[in-house]
Motif scaffolding. Structure first.
Motif, mmCIF file in Angstrom:
data_model
loop_
_atom_site.group_PDB
_atom_site.id
_atom_site.type_symbol
_atom_site.label_atom_id
_atom_site.label_comp_id
_atom_site.label_asym_id
_atom_site.label_seq_id
_atom_site.Cartn_x
_atom_site.Cartn_y
_atom_site.Cartn_z
ATOM 1 N N ALA A 263 -24.364 -5.001 -0.906
ATOM 2 C CA ALA A 263 -23.572 -4.477 -2.026
ATOM 3 C C ALA A 263 -24.343 -3.466 -2.864
ATOM 4 C CB ALA A 263 -23.109 -5.634 -2.918
ATOM 5 N N SER A 264 -25.657 -3.379 -2.683
ATOM 6 C CA SER A 264 -26.458 -2.412 -3.438
ATOM 7 C C SER A 264 -26.283 -1.017 -2.844
ATOM 8 C CB SER A 264 -27.939 -2.807 -3.378
ATOM 9 O OG SER A 264 -28.761 -1.687 -3.618
ATOM 10 N N PRO A 265 -25.881 -0.031 -3.661
ATOM 11 C CA PRO A 265 -25.711 1.333 -3.127
ATOM 12 C C PRO A 265 -26.981 1.858 -2.451
ATOM 13 C CG PRO A 265 -24.784 1.173 -5.334
ATOM 14 C CD PRO A 265 -25.505 -0.111 -5.082
ATOM 15 N N ARG A 266 -28.147 1.580 -3.030
ATOM 16 C CA ARG A 266 -29.387 2.093 -2.437
ATOM 17 C C ARG A 266 -29.659 1.443 -1.075
ATOM 18 N NH1 ARG A 266 -35.060 1.768 -1.992
ATOM 19 N NH2 ARG A 266 -35.009 -0.452 -2.490
ATOM 20 N N ILE A 267 -29.458 0.128 -0.975
ATOM 21 C CA ILE A 267 -29.701 -0.559 0.293
ATOM 22 C C ILE A 267 -28.688 -0.108 1.349
ATOM 23 C CG2 ILE A 267 -29.727 -2.804 1.451
ATOM 24 C CD1 ILE A 267 -32.206 -2.317 -0.236
ATOM 25 N N LEU A 268 -27.421 0.047 0.946
ATOM 26 C CA LEU A 268 -26.409 0.534 1.892
ATOM 27 C C LEU A 268 -26.775 1.924 2.409
ATOM 28 C CD1 LEU A 268 -23.144 -0.679 0.120
ATOM 29 C CD2 LEU A 268 -23.968 -1.423 2.362
ATOM 30 N N LYS A 269 -27.320 2.747 1.529
ATOM 31 C CA LYS A 269 -27.736 4.086 1.953
ATOM 32 C C LYS A 269 -28.896 4.004 2.938
ATOM 33 C CE LYS A 269 -28.718 8.645 -0.005
ATOM 34 N NZ LYS A 269 -28.972 9.414 -1.232
ATOM 35 N N LEU A 270 -29.861 3.109 2.666
ATOM 36 C CA LEU A 270 -30.980 2.915 3.602
ATOM 37 C C LEU A 270 -30.494 2.370 4.941
ATOM 38 C CD1 LEU A 270 -33.715 1.360 1.264
ATOM 39 C CD2 LEU A 270 -33.732 3.656 2.277
ATOM 40 N N MET A 271 -29.437 1.568 4.898
ATOM 41 C CA MET A 271 -28.865 1.020 6.131
ATOM 42 C C MET A 271 -28.009 2.051 6.872
ATOM 43 S SD MET A 271 -27.439 -2.711 4.938
ATOM 44 C CE MET A 271 -28.507 -4.160 4.790
ATOM 45 N N LYS A 272 -27.667 3.155 6.178
ATOM 46 C CA LYS A 272 -26.708 4.149 6.684
ATOM 47 C C LYS A 272 -25.352 3.504 6.929
ATOM 48 C CE LYS A 272 -29.560 7.851 8.397
ATOM 49 N NZ LYS A 272 -29.906 8.740 9.507
ATOM 50 N N PRO A 305 -35.720 -4.154 4.339
ATOM 51 C CA PRO A 305 -36.916 -3.503 3.792
ATOM 52 C C PRO A 305 -36.637 -2.812 2.450
ATOM 53 C CG PRO A 305 -36.803 -3.105 6.139
ATOM 54 C CD PRO A 305 -35.532 -3.831 5.767
ATOM 55 N N GLY A 306 -37.463 -3.139 1.459
ATOM 56 C CA GLY A 306 -37.339 -2.523 0.143
ATOM 57 C C GLY A 306 -36.390 -3.229 -0.796
ATOM 58 N N ASN A 341 -37.241 -0.193 10.952
ATOM 59 C CA ASN A 341 -38.624 -0.665 11.092
ATOM 60 C C ASN A 341 -39.616 0.274 10.404
ATOM 61 O OD1 ASN A 341 -37.455 -2.570 12.710
ATOM 62 N ND2 ASN A 341 -38.138 -1.688 14.635
ATOM 63 N N GLU A 342 -39.225 1.541 10.259
ATOM 64 C CA GLU A 342 -40.129 2.540 9.686
ATOM 65 C C GLU A 342 -40.062 2.573 8.157
ATOM 66 O OE1 GLU A 342 -38.827 6.179 11.480
ATOM 67 O OE2 GLU A 342 -38.829 5.300 13.494
ATOM 68 N N LEU A 343 -39.129 1.812 7.577
ATOM 69 C CA LEU A 343 -38.966 1.848 6.116
ATOM 70 C C LEU A 343 -40.117 1.122 5.428
ATOM 71 C CD1 LEU A 343 -35.133 1.104 5.886
ATOM 72 C CD2 LEU A 343 -36.254 3.284 5.405
ATOM 73 N N PRO A 344 -40.486 1.595 4.232
ATOM 74 C CA PRO A 344 -41.601 0.950 3.513
ATOM 75 C C PRO A 344 -41.172 -0.355 2.838
ATOM 76 C CG PRO A 344 -40.705 2.757 2.216
ATOM 77 C CD PRO A 344 -39.966 2.787 3.520
ATOM 78 N N ASP A 345 -42.148 -1.071 2.307
ATOM 79 C CA ASP A 345 -41.942 -2.268 1.485
ATOM 80 C C ASP A 345 -41.170 -3.384 2.185
ATOM 81 O OD1 ASP A 345 -43.179 -0.877 -0.663
ATOM 82 O OD2 ASP A 345 -41.264 0.083 -1.117
ATOM 83 N N PRO A 346 -41.655 -3.857 3.331
ATOM 84 C CA PRO A 346 -40.989 -4.995 3.974
ATOM 85 C C PRO A 346 -41.004 -6.212 3.048
ATOM 86 C CG PRO A 346 -43.146 -4.617 4.958
ATOM 87 C CD PRO A 346 -42.878 -3.445 4.066
ATOM 88 N N VAL A 347 -39.943 -6.981 3.098
ATOM 89 C CA VAL A 347 -39.832 -8.179 2.257
ATOM 90 C C VAL A 347 -40.555 -9.337 2.945
ATOM 91 C CG1 VAL A 347 -38.220 -9.832 1.223
ATOM 92 C CG2 VAL A 347 -37.627 -7.391 1.326
#
Length: 438
Positions: A263-272, A305-306, A341-347
């Protein structure tokens, strides 16, 4: 005349199951006998899944078991697209093909277990082909592949871009299944909403009538069959609004399986991923105003991630606001070849685990409350099985394998495939208990 014997193992999702049904149907047509044990088979086919790491491991383990028990193994399916990975672990497999490579699989079978002579008395196959589901429901796959490039998913690299089946072919198959006694069709694909986009929604023909290659036209035609029609893997494009009136009119099951994922706009954008939470909530509200009985199932990923604590809280807030009926949750798992996998800040794993449990606790409370509200209501139930203790079935809100069930204790004078009317007596977080209405 002795029929050559082939063993078959099908892993993974319903889309893989349909691939298995196609291969098995062709093997039966050609005169092969499908056997249920390794030791009786002259060769074993393993239809694999390769979507997430646990599925890859299950596929590799199953291939190993088949090799140990039988020795002659052909591998197909999603993991087959990664031949080197399979050969590294199991160099002795006879052949490897990727997903929906029916002809290549059959060519390999012919190579190692020659095709028998044709015998029309032995090779009678029903019009519906070989089905791996119970007689009363069936999966109807309307397309292959996907045009999306979600960063956590490698399906397009395995199954390719969207290829829609001709509308006449889809509706012909649906008609054959209905005539064979199927009471519920589960429409599946990687992206059901995109059906026909690749062919610019061209017009096809069914029963001598022109029909557009689109989700709405397909749903309108399927509604004419007079059986349950359930939509899976629907992206929330604007034209999904057009099928809600069909559900309100009782022509389609009021059920949508929409993988929102976050539901987070930023996470959805990272997910494409498409979709904005606020707009999605508005549309859910609109859909329910048109069709109050609408059941919405979805899946989400936590620990992407992130993902921050604030963004995870956005997701929990979305659940509270959306009041979805059925929800699945996955902890983010890196899949080989996925862009995420290439995204920074893995949880960290321990935070993923905590978020998963917090998510599930929130949703269980919501699901339980929504099911409690059904107590006293009259519902239609499709019976799945009957034993000495009673019957187990599903309402329109329950897809097989993934959703809940309706328990009808003491009801034994029904059979699988019957549709009965019942009154809901009790509920928990997942299931209902009901009594047949006389």
């Amino acid at each position: 005349m002795s029929q050559p014997k082939v063993g078959f193992v099908s892993l993974g999702c319903p889309k893989n199951l349909v691939d298995s049904e196609r291969i098995l149907t062709q093997l039966k047509v050609e005169g092969y006998n499908i056997v249920p044990s390794y030791e009786d088979a002259e060769l074993v086919i393993v239809n694999t899944c390769g979507f997430i790491d646990s599925a890859v491991q299950e596929s590799l383990d199953t291939i190993g078991e088949a090799l140990a028990e039988n020795g002659k193994v052909i591998v197909t399916g999603c993991l087959g697209a990664r031949e080197d990975e399979i050969r590294q672990v199991h160099p002795n497999v006879l052949g490897i093909t990727g997903p929906h490579a029916y002809e290549n699989v059959l060519d390999q079978v012919h190579q190692f277990v020659p095709k028998p002579a044709y015998d029309p008395f032995l090779q009678l196959v029903p019009d519906t082909g070989v089905k791996l589901t119970p007689k009363h429901y069936a999966y109807l796959k309307i397309s292959e592949g996907c045009n999306h490039r979600c960063t956590f998913c490698i399906i397009p690299s395995m199954r390719g871009d969207l290829v829609s089946r001709p509308i006449g072919e889809v509706l012909d198959e649906a008609g054959r299944l209905q005539k064979a006694g199927v009471k519920e069709l589960l429409v599946i694909s990687q992206d059901t909403s995109a059906y026909g986009v690749d062919v610019k929604h061209r017009t096809g023909f069914w029963n001598g009538q022109p029909v557009k290659t689109s989700m709405q036209a397909m749903c309108e035609a399927l509604a004419e069959l007079g059986i349950w029609v359930r939509l899976h893997y629907v992206y929330p494009y604007p034209h999904v609004d057009d099928v809600i009136p069909l559900m309100a009119a009782g022509k389609l099951l009021p059920y949508l399986d929409i993988p929102f994922q976050h539901a987070s706009p930023r996470i959805l954008k990272l997910m494409k991923r498409p979709g904005q939470a606020e707009r999605t909530l508005e549309r859910i509200k609109k859909w329910r105003s048109i069709c109050p009985d609408l059941t919405i199932r979805s899946t989400f990923i936590v620990g992407f991630p992130g993902e921050t604590e604030e963004e995870f809280q956005e997701l929990l807030n979305f659940l509270e606001e959306a009041q979805l009926d059925r929800v699945g949750c996955f902890k983010y798992s890196p899949v080989e070849g996925a862009k995420a996998n290439e995204l920074p800040d893995p949880v960290p794993e321990e935070i993923k685990e905590l978020r998963y449990h917090r998510f599930m606790e929130t949703q269980q409370r919501i699901s339980a409350a929504r099911l409690q509200a059904k107590i006293g209501r009259t519902i239609q139930v499709l019976i799945d099985e009957v034993d000495d203790e009673g019957a187990i079935g599903r309402s329109f809100a329950d897809a097989p394998e993934i959703d809940g069930a309706v328990y009808l204790n003491g009801l034994t004078d029904v059979k699988a495939g019957d549709v009965i009317t019942a009154v809901v007596d009790a509920a928990d977080e997942y299931d209902l208990w009901a009594t047949r209405q006389i």
